[in-house]
Design a protein around this motif. Sequence first.
Motif, PDB file in Angstrom:
ATOM      1  N   ALA A   1       0.828  -1.207   0.000  1.00  0.00           N
ATOM      2  CA  ALA A   1       0.000   0.000   0.000  1.00  0.00           C
ATOM      3  C   ALA A   1       0.863   1.259   0.000  1.00  0.00           C
ATOM      4  O   ALA A   1       0.549   2.245  -0.674  1.00  0.00           O
ATOM      5  CB  ALA A   1      -0.937  -0.007   1.198  1.00  0.00           C
ATOM      6  N   ALA A   2       1.962   1.219   0.739  1.00  0.00           N
ATOM      7  CA  ALA A   2       2.860   2.375   0.781  1.00  0.00           C
ATOM      8  C   ALA A   2       3.486   2.649  -0.579  1.00  0.00           C
ATOM      9  O   ALA A   2       3.857   3.788  -0.879  1.00  0.00           O
ATOM     10  CB  ALA A   2       3.949   2.148   1.830  1.00  0.00           C
ATOM     11  N   ALA A   3       3.609   1.612  -1.415  1.00  0.00           N
ATOM     12  CA  ALA A   3       4.188   1.754  -2.754  1.00  0.00           C
ATOM     13  C   ALA A   3       3.116   1.874  -3.838  1.00  0.00           C
ATOM     14  O   ALA A   3       3.454   1.925  -5.021  1.00  0.00           O
ATOM     15  CB  ALA A   3       5.085   0.557  -3.050  1.00  0.00           C
ATOM     16  N   ASP A   4       1.844   1.924  -3.439  1.00  0.00           N
ATOM     17  CA  ASP A   4       0.725   2.010  -4.390  1.00  0.00           C
ATOM     18  C   ASP A   4       0.721   0.838  -5.366  1.00  0.00           C
ATOM     19  O   ASP A   4       0.524   0.994  -6.569  1.00  0.00           O
ATOM     20  CB  ASP A   4       0.764   3.330  -5.154  1.00  0.00           C
ATOM     21  N   VAL A   5       0.968  -0.353  -4.853  1.00  0.00           N
ATOM     22  CA  VAL A   5       0.954  -1.585  -5.641  1.00  0.00           C
ATOM     23  C   VAL A   5      -0.001  -2.565  -4.967  1.00  0.00           C
ATOM     24  O   VAL A   5      -0.053  -2.641  -3.730  1.00  0.00           O
ATOM     25  CB  VAL A   5       2.370  -2.199  -5.741  1.00  0.00           C
ATOM     26  N   THR A   6      -0.749  -3.307  -5.767  1.00  0.00           N
ATOM     27  CA  THR A   6      -1.725  -4.263  -5.248  1.00  0.00           C
ATOM     28  C   THR A   6      -1.243  -5.687  -5.452  1.00  0.00           C
ATOM     29  O   THR A   6      -0.854  -6.066  -6.557  1.00  0.00           O
ATOM     30  CB  THR A   6      -3.085  -4.082  -5.955  1.00  0.00           C
ATOM     31  N   MET A   7      -1.285  -6.486  -4.400  1.00  0.00           N
ATOM     32  CA  MET A   7      -1.092  -7.923  -4.540  1.00  0.00           C
ATOM     33  C   MET A   7      -2.397  -8.537  -5.039  1.00  0.00           C
ATOM     34  O   MET A   7      -3.465  -8.240  -4.496  1.00  0.00           O
ATOM     35  CB  MET A   7      -0.753  -8.568  -3.190  1.00  0.00           C
ATOM     36  N   VAL A   8      -2.331  -9.386  -6.057  1.00  0.00           N
ATOM     37  CA  VAL A   8      -3.514 -10.139  -6.481  1.00  0.00           C
ATOM     38  C   VAL A   8      -3.235 -11.617  -6.214  1.00  0.00           C
ATOM     39  O   VAL A   8      -2.281 -12.194  -6.727  1.00  0.00           O
ATOM     40  CB  VAL A   8      -3.892  -9.869  -7.952  1.00  0.00           C
ATOM     41  N   LEU A   9      -4.054 -12.214  -5.357  1.00  0.00           N
ATOM     42  CA  LEU A   9      -3.849 -13.582  -4.897  1.00  0.00           C
ATOM     43  C   LEU A   9      -4.508 -14.553  -5.864  1.00  0.00           C
ATOM     44  O   LEU A   9      -5.707 -14.447  -6.132  1.00  0.00           O
ATOM     45  CB  LEU A   9      -4.442 -13.775  -3.504  1.00  0.00           C
ATOM     46  N   GLU A  10      -3.728 -15.511  -6.360  1.00  0.00           N
ATOM     47  CA  GLU A  10      -4.241 -16.422  -7.383  1.00  0.00           C
ATOM     48  C   GLU A  10      -4.480 -17.819  -6.821  1.00  0.00           C
ATOM     49  O   GLU A  10      -3.533 -18.541  -6.504  1.00  0.00           O
ATOM     50  CB  GLU A  10      -3.251 -16.526  -8.551  1.00  0.00           C
ATOM     51  N   PRO A  11      -5.744 -18.234  -6.705  1.00  0.00           N
ATOM     52  CA  PRO A  11      -6.028 -19.628  -6.355  1.00  0.00           C
ATOM     53  C   PRO A  11      -5.602 -20.548  -7.496  1.00  0.00           C
ATOM     54  O   PRO A  11      -5.871 -20.262  -8.673  1.00  0.00           O
ATOM     55  CB  PRO A  11      -7.552 -19.653  -6.174  1.00  0.00           C
ATOM     56  N   LEU A  12      -4.943 -21.646  -7.163  1.00  0.00           N
ATOM     57  CA  LEU A  12      -4.402 -22.561  -8.167  1.00  0.00           C
ATOM     58  C   LEU A  12      -5.126 -23.905  -8.110  1.00  0.00           C
ATOM     59  O   LEU A  12      -5.475 -24.384  -7.029  1.00  0.00           O
ATOM     60  CB  LEU A  12      -2.909 -22.782  -7.939  1.00  0.00           C
ATOM     61  N   ASN A  13      -5.309 -24.520  -9.287  1.00  0.00           N
ATOM     62  CA  ASN A  13      -5.932 -25.837  -9.288  1.00  0.00           C
ATOM     63  C   ASN A  13      -4.932 -26.900  -8.847  1.00  0.00           C
ATOM     64  O   ASN A  13      -3.723 -26.791  -9.082  1.00  0.00           O
ATOM     65  CB  ASN A  13      -6.512 -26.160 -10.667  1.00  0.00           C
ATOM     66  N   THR A  14      -5.445 -27.937  -8.204  1.00  0.00           N
ATOM     67  CA  THR A  14      -4.597 -29.029  -7.729  1.00  0.00           C
ATOM     68  C   THR A  14      -4.726 -30.276  -8.595  1.00  0.00           C
ATOM     69  O   THR A  14      -4.024 -31.258  -8.371  1.00  0.00           O
ATOM     70  CB  THR A  14      -4.957 -29.410  -6.285  1.00  0.00           C
ATOM     71  N   ARG A  15      -5.609 -30.252  -9.589  1.00  0.00           N
ATOM     72  CA  ARG A  15      -5.873 -31.448 -10.392  1.00  0.00           C
ATOM     73  C   ARG A  15      -4.923 -31.576 -11.574  1.00  0.00           C
ATOM     74  O   ARG A  15      -4.602 -32.678 -11.995  1.00  0.00           O
ATOM     75  CB  ARG A  15      -7.320 -31.432 -10.886  1.00  0.00           C
ATOM     76  N   VAL A  16      -4.494 -30.449 -12.112  1.00  0.00           N
ATOM     77  CA  VAL A  16      -3.647 -30.466 -13.303  1.00  0.00           C
ATOM     78  C   VAL A  16      -2.255 -29.928 -12.992  1.00  0.00           C
ATOM     79  O   VAL A  16      -1.250 -30.451 -13.484  1.00  0.00           O
ATOM     80  CB  VAL A  16      -4.285 -29.649 -14.441  1.00  0.00           C
ATOM     81  N   ALA A  17      -2.177 -28.900 -12.173  1.00  0.00           N
ATOM     82  CA  ALA A  17      -0.912 -28.179 -12.067  1.00  0.00           C
ATOM     83  C   ALA A  17      -0.256 -28.261 -10.697  1.00  0.00           C
ATOM     84  O   ALA A  17       0.831 -28.817 -10.549  1.00  0.00           O
ATOM     85  CB  ALA A  17      -1.130 -26.716 -12.459  1.00  0.00           C
ATOM     86  N   TYR A  18      -0.875 -27.708  -9.663  1.00  0.00           N
ATOM     87  CA  TYR A  18      -0.182 -27.441  -8.409  1.00  0.00           C
ATOM     88  C   TYR A  18      -0.805 -28.244  -7.267  1.00  0.00           C
ATOM     89  O   TYR A  18      -1.584 -27.723  -6.465  1.00  0.00           O
ATOM     90  CB  TYR A  18      -0.223 -25.942  -8.102  1.00  0.00           C
ATOM     91  N   SER A  19      -0.449 -29.492  -7.164  1.00  0.00           N
ATOM     92  CA  SER A  19      -1.107 -30.397  -6.222  1.00  0.00           C
ATOM     93  C   SER A  19      -0.867 -30.020  -4.760  1.00  0.00           C
ATOM     94  O   SER A  19      -1.663 -30.375  -3.890  1.00  0.00           O
ATOM     95  CB  SER A  19      -0.636 -31.837  -6.457  1.00  0.00           C
ATOM     96  N   LEU A  20       0.201 -29.298  -4.463  1.00  0.00           N
ATOM     97  CA  LEU A  20       0.521 -28.953  -3.082  1.00  0.00           C
ATOM     98  C   LEU A  20       0.064 -27.552  -2.680  1.00  0.00           C
ATOM     99  O   LEU A  20       0.278 -27.132  -1.543  1.00  0.00           O
ATOM    100  CB  LEU A  20       2.038 -29.059  -2.851  1.00  0.00           C
ATOM    101  N   SER A  21      -0.580 -26.836  -3.595  1.00  0.00           N
ATOM    102  CA  SER A  21      -0.947 -25.458  -3.304  1.00  0.00           C
ATOM    103  C   SER A  21      -1.939 -25.377  -2.144  1.00  0.00           C
ATOM    104  O   SER A  21      -2.891 -26.153  -2.048  1.00  0.00           O
ATOM    105  CB  SER A  21      -1.559 -24.803  -4.537  1.00  0.00           C
ATOM    106  N   PHE A  22      -1.736 -24.401  -1.261  1.00  0.00           N
ATOM    107  CA  PHE A  22      -2.651 -24.199  -0.141  1.00  0.00           C
ATOM    108  C   PHE A  22      -3.954 -23.557  -0.600  1.00  0.00           C
ATOM    109  O   PHE A  22      -5.038 -24.019  -0.263  1.00  0.00           O
ATOM    110  CB  PHE A  22      -2.005 -23.323   0.933  1.00  0.00           C
TER     111      PHE A  22
END
Length: 319
Positions: free
Chosen positions: A185-206
Amino acid sequence: MTDGSPQIARRDLMRGASAAMVTLAYAGKAHAIAPSAPPFATRFAPALNAFRELGGPDIPGRLQWMKAHGFRAIEDNPCRRRPVAEQELIGQTLADLGMEMGVFVAGRWAGEHRGEGPDVPPLTGGGEDAMKAFVTGIRESLPVAARTGAKRMTVFPGVKSPQLSHDRQMANVIEGMKRAADVCAAADVTMVLEPLNTRVAYSLSFMTSPDEAYAICKAVGSPACKILFDFWHVQIEHGHLLATLDSVWDEVGYVQYGDNPGRKEPGTGEINYATITRHLWSKGYRGIIGMEHGQSIPGAEGERAVIAAYAALDDEARK
């Protein structure tokens, strides 16, 4: 290749001329701006490395080519790993062309979601060392945003912690995101959080669902923490795309396209991107739409097919 539409025919006629203009411009000036086609009404953003056959191998020339074919934004996941001089070149060229950077991946690289990341404690596991490591990765990404003009950075909470319950991991992620949001926020930048699929790509993603991302954003309570809604991931993990999008809409900060199966351009799989594009337009979304996918046909022919797919969606947005 062309589908016969006036928009595509116009771009096909421009293609050879625009390539020649880029060559001449860059022979004389590092950031000369070639004449441009009318832009897409929808702010589609190819990856920086897209259109290498038609746009050429060098970054400034390829960005000029993208602008000459209607694009006004790009995204570049690996930008944080590029040399500083290359980041500066990207940012300066985008500024000269009147284009915008969409997102790049902040913090550690995505290999951590497959358990391949560096030996750094995961944010999900909690503890001061994990919090500091996460915030440091975000803080180190902010100069990349400054050099390229990016206002959004893709962020992942990391892999699951097998020792802790989901609720405890969620609390740890929220705490880390709160600390990082203050820095962004101090740098005027936004984090965009990306939910990832666990079936094809990222099986360990929280974080695998828009609902989880929504809960995190609500708990953080900062305009510097929003959701990246990637339709490819959501389709694989959940489906019900429009209803799911609407249910988290007030926290969505960025969207990405990619068809399923295959993660290629719209029109090559099961996702009805014409309906999605009209829906986004009707909701008033005028932000960047990242083209987070490959192409179904190799080479220049495939690159033309990608342009044709997005020209058709651009028409749909205004119906």
